[in-house]
Motif scaffolding. Sequence first.
Motif, PDB file in Angstrom:
ATOM      1  N   LEU A 155     -37.756  35.955 -19.454  1.00 24.12           N
ATOM      2  CA  LEU A 155     -36.994  35.279 -20.505  1.00 24.12           C
ATOM      3  C   LEU A 155     -35.607  34.908 -20.001  1.00 24.12           C
ATOM      4  CD1 LEU A 155     -36.527  34.312 -23.384  1.00 24.12           C
ATOM      5  CD2 LEU A 155     -35.905  36.656 -24.007  1.00 24.12           C
ATOM      6  N   ALA A 156     -34.964  35.818 -19.269  1.00 22.43           N
ATOM      7  CA  ALA A 156     -33.628  35.526 -18.729  1.00 22.43           C
ATOM      8  C   ALA A 156     -33.684  34.313 -17.808  1.00 22.43           C
ATOM      9  CB  ALA A 156     -33.093  36.743 -17.980  1.00 22.43           C
ATOM     10  N   ARG A 157     -34.700  34.282 -16.925  1.00 23.52           N
ATOM     11  CA  ARG A 157     -34.809  33.142 -16.011  1.00 23.52           C
ATOM     12  C   ARG A 157     -35.128  31.853 -16.765  1.00 23.52           C
ATOM     13  NH1 ARG A 157     -38.034  36.828 -13.381  1.00 23.52           N
ATOM     14  NH2 ARG A 157     -39.887  35.510 -13.652  1.00 23.52           N
ATOM     15  N   LYS A 158     -35.941  31.984 -17.810  1.00 17.23           N
ATOM     16  CA  LYS A 158     -36.288  30.806 -18.615  1.00 17.23           C
ATOM     17  C   LYS A 158     -35.049  30.228 -19.278  1.00 17.23           C
ATOM     18  CE  LYS A 158     -39.240  29.369 -22.481  1.00 17.23           C
ATOM     19  NZ  LYS A 158     -40.278  29.804 -23.451  1.00 17.23           N
ATOM     20  N   LEU A 159     -34.225  31.084 -19.862  1.00 14.76           N
ATOM     21  CA  LEU A 159     -32.992  30.622 -20.496  1.00 14.76           C
ATOM     22  C   LEU A 159     -32.062  29.973 -19.487  1.00 14.76           C
ATOM     23  CD1 LEU A 159     -32.255  33.616 -22.895  1.00 14.76           C
ATOM     24  CD2 LEU A 159     -32.899  31.300 -23.569  1.00 14.76           C
ATOM     25  N   LEU A 160     -31.902  30.614 -18.345  1.00 14.36           N
ATOM     26  CA  LEU A 160     -31.020  30.068 -17.316  1.00 14.36           C
ATOM     27  C   LEU A 160     -31.554  28.732 -16.813  1.00 14.36           C
ATOM     28  CD1 LEU A 160     -30.261  33.341 -15.310  1.00 14.36           C
ATOM     29  CD2 LEU A 160     -28.738  32.151 -16.892  1.00 14.36           C
ATOM     30  N   GLY A 161     -32.879  28.636 -16.682  1.00 14.03           N
ATOM     31  CA  GLY A 161     -33.483  27.390 -16.222  1.00 14.03           C
ATOM     32  C   GLY A 161     -33.339  26.254 -17.209  1.00 14.03           C
ATOM     33  N   ARG A 162     -33.136  26.602 -18.488  1.00 14.16           N
ATOM     34  CA  ARG A 162     -32.909  25.577 -19.524  1.00 14.16           C
ATOM     35  C   ARG A 162     -31.433  25.253 -19.693  1.00 14.16           C
ATOM     36  NH1 ARG A 162     -37.231  25.834 -23.242  1.00 14.16           N
ATOM     37  NH2 ARG A 162     -39.125  26.147 -22.038  1.00 14.16           N
ATOM     38  N   GLY A 163     -30.589  25.875 -18.890  1.00 12.45           N
ATOM     39  CA  GLY A 163     -29.167  25.615 -18.994  1.00 12.45           C
ATOM     40  C   GLY A 163     -28.477  26.432 -20.068  1.00 12.45           C
ATOM     41  N   PHE A 164     -29.172  27.447 -20.622  1.00  5.13           N
ATOM     42  CA  PHE A 164     -28.581  28.304 -21.640  1.00  5.13           C
ATOM     43  C   PHE A 164     -27.977  29.542 -21.001  1.00  5.13           C
ATOM     44  CE2 PHE A 164     -32.003  26.260 -24.234  1.00  5.13           C
ATOM     45  CZ  PHE A 164     -31.167  25.596 -25.121  1.00  5.13           C
ATOM     46  N   SER A 165     -27.157  30.230 -21.762  1.00  2.00           N
ATOM     47  CA  SER A 165     -26.606  31.500 -21.316  1.00  2.00           C
ATOM     48  C   SER A 165     -27.630  32.608 -21.532  1.00  2.00           C
ATOM     49  CB  SER A 165     -25.337  31.820 -22.110  1.00  2.00           C
ATOM     50  OG  SER A 165     -24.960  33.166 -21.941  1.00  2.00           O
ATOM     51  N   ALA A 166     -27.644  33.579 -20.623  1.00  2.00           N
ATOM     52  CA  ALA A 166     -28.485  34.771 -20.798  1.00  2.00           C
ATOM     53  C   ALA A 166     -27.616  35.966 -21.186  1.00  2.00           C
ATOM     54  CB  ALA A 166     -29.263  35.064 -19.522  1.00  2.00           C
ATOM     55  N   ARG A 167     -26.396  35.691 -21.622  1.00  2.00           N
ATOM     56  CA  ARG A 167     -25.490  36.758 -22.039  1.00  2.00           C
ATOM     57  C   ARG A 167     -26.145  37.595 -23.138  1.00  2.00           C
ATOM     58  NH1 ARG A 167     -20.031  37.320 -21.281  1.00  2.00           N
ATOM     59  NH2 ARG A 167     -19.907  35.216 -20.431  1.00  2.00           N
ATOM     60  N   TYR A 168     -25.934  38.905 -23.084  1.00  2.00           N
ATOM     61  CA  TYR A 168     -26.502  39.893 -23.996  1.00  2.00           C
ATOM     62  C   TYR A 168     -27.969  40.204 -23.696  1.00  2.00           C
ATOM     63  CZ  TYR A 168     -22.218  38.513 -26.312  1.00  2.00           C
ATOM     64  OH  TYR A 168     -20.914  38.201 -26.566  1.00  2.00           O
ATOM     65  N   ILE A 169     -28.558  39.483 -22.754  1.00  2.00           N
ATOM     66  CA  ILE A 169     -29.885  39.847 -22.248  1.00  2.00           C
ATOM     67  C   ILE A 169     -29.736  40.476 -20.870  1.00  2.00           C
ATOM     68  CG2 ILE A 169     -32.123  38.955 -21.463  1.00  2.00           C
ATOM     69  CD1 ILE A 169     -31.935  36.887 -23.664  1.00  2.00           C
ATOM     70  N   ILE A 170     -28.862  39.881 -20.066  1.00  2.00           N
ATOM     71  CA  ILE A 170     -28.516  40.511 -18.806  1.00  2.00           C
ATOM     72  C   ILE A 170     -27.162  41.209 -18.967  1.00  2.00           C
ATOM     73  CG2 ILE A 170     -29.825  38.858 -17.422  1.00  2.00           C
ATOM     74  CD1 ILE A 170     -27.237  37.436 -16.750  1.00  2.00           C
ATOM     75  N   PRO A 171     -26.887  42.238 -18.181  1.00  2.00           N
ATOM     76  CA  PRO A 171     -25.625  42.977 -18.334  1.00  2.00           C
ATOM     77  C   PRO A 171     -24.405  42.078 -18.135  1.00  2.00           C
ATOM     78  CG  PRO A 171     -27.163  44.210 -16.976  1.00  2.00           C
ATOM     79  CD  PRO A 171     -27.762  42.842 -17.169  1.00  2.00           C
ATOM     80  N   GLU A 172     -23.354  42.376 -18.875  1.00  2.00           N
ATOM     81  CA  GLU A 172     -22.137  41.569 -18.837  1.00  2.00           C
ATOM     82  C   GLU A 172     -21.560  41.472 -17.434  1.00  2.00           C
ATOM     83  OE1 GLU A 172     -17.789  41.281 -21.101  1.00  2.00           O
ATOM     84  OE2 GLU A 172     -19.193  42.894 -21.570  1.00  2.00           O
ATOM     85  N   ALA A 173     -21.738  42.536 -16.642  1.00  2.10           N
ATOM     86  CA  ALA A 173     -21.155  42.567 -15.298  1.00  2.10           C
ATOM     87  C   ALA A 173     -21.717  41.493 -14.372  1.00  2.10           C
ATOM     88  CB  ALA A 173     -21.367  43.944 -14.664  1.00  2.10           C
ATOM     89  N   ILE A 174     -22.878  40.919 -14.715  1.00  2.00           N
ATOM     90  CA  ILE A 174     -23.481  39.937 -13.805  1.00  2.00           C
ATOM     91  C   ILE A 174     -23.611  38.546 -14.421  1.00  2.00           C
ATOM     92  CG2 ILE A 174     -24.756  41.767 -12.627  1.00  2.00           C
ATOM     93  CD1 ILE A 174     -27.307  40.723 -13.965  1.00  2.00           C
ATOM     94  N   THR A 175     -23.039  38.346 -15.606  1.00  4.88           N
ATOM     95  CA  THR A 175     -23.205  37.056 -16.278  1.00  4.88           C
ATOM     96  C   THR A 175     -22.553  35.900 -15.537  1.00  4.88           C
ATOM     97  OG1 THR A 175     -21.308  37.582 -17.696  1.00  4.88           O
ATOM     98  CG2 THR A 175     -23.505  37.979 -18.594  1.00  4.88           C
ATOM     99  N   ASP A 176     -21.555  36.197 -14.707  1.00  3.23           N
ATOM    100  CA  ASP A 176     -20.890  35.124 -13.961  1.00  3.23           C
ATOM    101  C   ASP A 176     -21.566  34.844 -12.625  1.00  3.23           C
ATOM    102  OD1 ASP A 176     -18.995  34.783 -15.941  1.00  3.23           O
ATOM    103  OD2 ASP A 176     -17.611  36.245 -15.072  1.00  3.23           O
TER     104      ASP A 176
END
Length: 389
Positions: A168-189
């Motif tokens: 799901l995280a990769r799917k969101l990122l692949g759609r240009g969306f943020s995965a914030r709150y699904i992946i840890p905050e420390a790696i969102t950037d």
Amino acid sequence: MSIGIMGGTFNPIHIGHLIIGECAREKFQLNKVIYIPTGEPPHKTSNLTNADVRYRLVELAVQDNPHFEASSIETYRPGTTYTVDTITELEKMYPGEEFYYIIGTDTLFSLETWKDVQLLAGRVTFVVYDRQSKRDAKVLEKSQYLQEKYNFKFEYCDGPRFDFSSTLARKLLGRGFSARYIIPEAITDLTDEIQIEPELDFRPVIKFVKSKLGSERLLHTYGVVEVAEEMASLYGVDVNKAITAAFLHDTAKPLTHTQMLLRAKELSLSVDEDTLNDPNLLHGPLAAEMAKNDLGIGDEDILNAISFHTTGRAGMSTLEKIIYMADLTEQGRDFSGVQKLREQLSTDLDIAMFSALEETIKYLQGKNHKIHINTLNARDDLILKINKK
């Protein structure tokens, strides 16, 4: 000392992995939980993010929990990574300590496929984290079977239920969306470093679309994507094609008529005079030609779905009908009769398409607008098709 082990590809690590580790740590009073990203897994995932990157992301993700740590013992191990080798290595690092290997129910059912799995008996306790609200009898049956066959020891850990994953995280990122709150905050950037499977990676398309559309048109486009994806799954069409066509269908829409004509001439676009003289009709074929020229899209079904999303035509493919209807029925549309079309769309694509074409023809007639021959042909073609059913 009791040590929990969380292994996996972590592609990428998400907060569910942290929740599971913390629940297991608390329930079994573990001194620490070691997160061990695989190097080259035996069941390799396509387009797996580089092992060094995955390890670095895990390291960052667990750094704020004093009971968690990341280990690179699999990351840089040559060749294929096997759990039995990892346990042997950990036993050397922590002699005499008790190991709890934390797994999900999906892993439980594939446990017998692990290399030398029988050699793990007595060396680790398998902690099964079950995300179901009620433990499945099949889970208990499988663990009982493995316990009897291999003398494994199983414990169960119940915790918060969540419906997200690395996919799901990769799917969101692949759609240009943020995965914030699904992946840890420390790696969102650091999400640009995560490898997205080609079939999930629409970032080049989205970048192109965003360069062409304003915020209002972009909102409409995302609505079309949502409906197109749902309908593609329902009617057995390649979801990735549907998403691509939906993203690109309106990329020529913001151009003035003069700009459209100049771009059409530049691309040697060949269309009939009625289409050429009406920007509401021209933007479809022009958007298709732009997708072909600017993005290198060569799939004819995708290009036709973009080209005919306004007029329709006789002999439309299922994908063409889906994009036509998604454009007309996305949640931002609020014209009279749209809810009926949505209801028809969920049960019979041809009926919905016919109704939409009939309404379009009536609307254009009421405005004394010329009706494109493709629209009439599409309606007549569907009459014949529906009568044959």
